[in-house]
Motif scaffolding. Sequence first.
Motif, PDB file in Angstrom:
ATOM      1  N   GLY A  68       0.812  -1.197   0.000  1.00 17.75           N
ATOM      2  CA  GLY A  68       0.000   0.000   0.000  1.00 17.75           C
ATOM      3  C   GLY A  68       0.848   1.250   0.000  1.00 17.75           C
ATOM      4  N   LEU A  77      -0.878   0.674  -8.060  1.00 21.91           N
ATOM      5  CA  LEU A  77      -0.175   0.019  -6.966  1.00 21.91           C
ATOM      6  C   LEU A  77      -0.308  -1.486  -7.151  1.00 21.91           C
ATOM      7  N   LEU A  87      -0.471  -4.729  -4.671  1.00 24.21           N
ATOM      8  CA  LEU A  87      -0.514  -5.267  -3.322  1.00 24.21           C
ATOM      9  C   LEU A  87      -0.061  -6.725  -3.349  1.00 24.21           C
ATOM     10  N   SER A 110      -9.572   4.560  -1.789  1.00 24.87           N
ATOM     11  CA  SER A 110      -8.772   4.721  -0.579  1.00 24.87           C
ATOM     12  C   SER A 110      -9.391   3.904   0.557  1.00 24.87           C
ATOM     13  N   VAL A 130      -4.122   1.975   1.447  1.00 27.22           N
ATOM     14  CA  VAL A 130      -4.037   2.600   0.123  1.00 27.22           C
ATOM     15  C   VAL A 130      -4.726   3.955   0.199  1.00 27.22           C
TER      16      VAL A 130
END
Length: 123
Positions: A8, A17, A19, A90, A119
């Motif tokens: 994150g 991103l 993960l 988020s 995140v």
Amino acid sequence: VQLQASGGGLVQAGGSLRLSCAASEHTFSGYRMAWFRQFSGKEREFVAAISWNGGTTYYIDSVKGRFTISRDNATHAVYLQLNNLKPEDSAIYYCASGDGDIGDTRSKLFYYWGRGTLVTVSS
């Protein structure tokens, strides 16, 4: 900790991103793996799942076409690639392992959980 999520961070809207979730053979092999997320003040939400052999995946509508779940059975890891991120993505993201049909989103079907990874998507 039976599952360990990482990857994150803070990213701008439109960014990406990846993960990662590291598991043990005990908490990984033969299980459906999934990612959940939790928004501030809300209950945990199912995001995506992958079958024990990686052959089938399932996503909630809001992430279809943007997120991709994958797994590596040799290293007992599951991944979630997040592309075209939006501020509403988020959240704290959690990985989990368990049973159930690929599209069954109930959290009670998952036996093992990792600590989450945060995140944050800025607009």
